[in-house]
Every structure is written in structure tokens, then in C-alpha cells.
Design an enzyme around this catalytic site. Structure first.
Site, PDB file in Angstrom:
ATOM      1  CD  GLN A 126       3.298   5.886   2.642  1.00 33.53           C
ATOM      2  OE1 GLN A 126       2.350   5.331   2.117  1.00 33.53           O
ATOM      3  NE2 GLN A 126       4.224   5.208   3.293  1.00 33.53           N
ATOM      4  CG  HIS A 155      -1.169   1.462   7.157  1.00 36.50           C
ATOM      5  ND1 HIS A 155      -0.308   1.071   8.165  1.00 36.50           N
ATOM      6  CD2 HIS A 155      -0.432   2.254   6.324  1.00 36.50           C
ATOM      7  CE1 HIS A 155       0.884   1.627   7.948  1.00 36.50           C
ATOM      8  NE2 HIS A 155       0.837   2.334   6.838  1.00 36.50           N
ATOM      9  CD  GLU A 156      -1.273   2.498   2.506  1.00 34.96           C
ATOM     10  OE1 GLU A 156      -0.821   3.646   2.332  1.00 34.96           O
ATOM     11  OE2 GLU A 156      -0.593   1.561   2.975  1.00 34.96           O
ATOM     12  N   GLY A 169       0.839  -1.189   0.000  1.00 28.49           N
ATOM     13  CA  GLY A 169       0.000   0.000   0.000  1.00 28.49           C
ATOM     14  C   GLY A 169       0.876   1.242   0.000  1.00 28.49           C
ATOM     15  CG  HIS A 177      -0.136   7.031   5.130  1.00 26.58           C
ATOM     16  ND1 HIS A 177       0.978   7.537   5.769  1.00 26.58           N
ATOM     17  CD2 HIS A 177       0.088   5.699   5.012  1.00 26.58           C
ATOM     18  CE1 HIS A 177       1.823   6.542   6.029  1.00 26.58           C
ATOM     19  NE2 HIS A 177       1.306   5.408   5.582  1.00 26.58           N
ATOM     20  CB  CYS A 207       4.627   2.518   7.571  1.00 23.43           C
ATOM     21  SG  CYS A 207       4.231   3.982   6.595  1.00 23.43           S
ATOM     22  CG  LEU A 208       6.490   0.975   1.686  1.00 19.28           C
ATOM     23  CD1 LEU A 208       6.068   1.235   0.245  1.00 19.28           C
ATOM     24  CD2 LEU A 208       7.547  -0.113   1.756  1.00 19.28           C
TER      25      LEU A 208
HETATM   26 NI    NI Z   1       2.186   3.547   5.727  1.00 22.89          NI
END
Ligand code: NI
Length: 186
Positions: free
Chosen positions: A51, A139-140, A46, A143, A97-98
Site C-alpha cells: 500500500q 486483511h493485511e 492496519g 495484501h 481499506c485505506l
Molecule cells: Ni487494506
């Protein structure tokens, strides 16, 4: 074109996001493709627009590497999403998370949700998800609200991770994809 992924500590991860416009100056199809390329380079499932440094209400999900039997080909772009309802039991699952490489922690979230969104062709959808797919969407979606999974941790866990999070902001972390660090010394 792939983007660099913004690391923890960058204000863009906390900034207010704006909705996209159907006939606006952003080509959502192209942006979606670039986000998928960026996410695949980082082996993620995701990725949200903040991000990659864009304060826009858009994220992508691709759970095909996870082989989720419920949603075997779940690869989608969510534009101007709105979570209409969350339901079911809350359950814990270890998230990462990236933007926060090397940290994984349990987060509690509702099991099911219903979401309204537009896809990259500006087709509107209302769909329900549960389990892992729902969790990635939650989660996304967070963001887009400036929320990171580490925000849910208790005070004790947060204190334990403080040093590690500072290291990530400084770029003092091993990561095999391109990132942009807010506090990296030039
Ligand atoms: Ni994330």
C-alpha cells in the site's frame, strides 16, 4: 517520512511480494516507523507494504484506537508472516481499506488464527489471535498475497461497485490523506 497510500487499480497492490532479509539493505525498524506514521496520518488500523508501493512481506497493525478489550495495546509489526492455522466459525464484519476510500462491505473470515512472524527487532513470534485483531491481520496478510477485500464480494456487489472503484483509481474521490492514484489525469 510518511508515504502516499497507493489507490485501488495500481498494479503494485496485485504484485508478488518478497520476503525481507535480516541483514538485507532495508532497515525494517525505520520502514516500520514510517509505515506507522503513514497509517496514523490516515487514521487506519492496519497497513501493508504494497500500500506504500513496496512489494515486501511486511505489515503493521495498531488497534489501540478501536479499544479492543481482548488486545488493549495491540500495536505490532509483522515481517515475513505466515498464517499457520485458521479456525473457528466464519463471521461477517464490515471492512474498509485505506487503498479503497469510501467503500465498506461485509467480508466473511475465520474467527481465529495462529501466525508466525518476525518483529522489527527480528525476534520470531508465534501467536494466536481472534476477533477483530485476527480480522485485521487476515486483511493485511491478504495484501501480501495481492488480495483486496473487494475480491470477496459476490458478482452483483462487484458490479454495483465497479463505477466507484474506477473513480477511486482516477483520484475522483474525497480523501483527507495523501494518496497516489494510478489513473489520475495529469
Ligand atoms: Ni487494506
Amino acid at each position: 517520512m510518511a508515504y502516499s497510500i497507493v489507490a485501488y487499480g495500481d498494479p503494485v497492490l496485485r504484485a508478488q511480494t518478497r520476503e525481507l532479509e535480516k541483514d538485507g539493505d532495508i532497515d525494517v525498524k525505520q520502514l516500520s516507523e514510517e509505515m506507522f506514521e503513514t497509517m496514523q496520518n490516515a487514521s487506519g488500523v492496519g497497513l501493508a507494504a504494497p500500500q506504500i508501493g513496496k512489494s515486501l512481506r511486511m505489515f503493521i497493525v495498531d488497534t489501540t484506537p478501536m479499544e479492543d478489550e481482548k488486545y488493549p495495546d495491540f500495536k505490532k509489526t509483522f515481517i515475513n508472516p505466515e498464517i499457520l492455522e485458521e479456525s473457528g466459525e466464519e463471521w461477517d464484519f464490515e471492512e474498509g481499506c485505506l487503498s479503497i476510500p469510501g467503500i465498506r462491505e461485509d467480508v466473511s473470515r475465520y474467527e481465529k488464527l495462529t501466525i508466525r512472524y518476525f518483529d522489527e527487532n527480528w525476534k520470531e513470534h508465534i501467536e494466536s489471535y481472534e476477533g477483530i485483531a485476527a480480522r485485521i491481520i487476515q486483511h493485511e496478510y491478504d495484501h501480501l498475497e495481492g488480495v483486496l477485500f473487494t475480491d470477496y464480494l459476490n458478482g452483483f456487489k462487484k458490479r454495483l461497485l465497479k463505477g466507484k472503484l474506477s473513480s477511486i483509481s482516477r483520484g475522483d474521490v474525497k480523501v483527507d490523506y495523501s494518496m497516489r492514484f494510478p489513473k489520475k489525469k495529469k
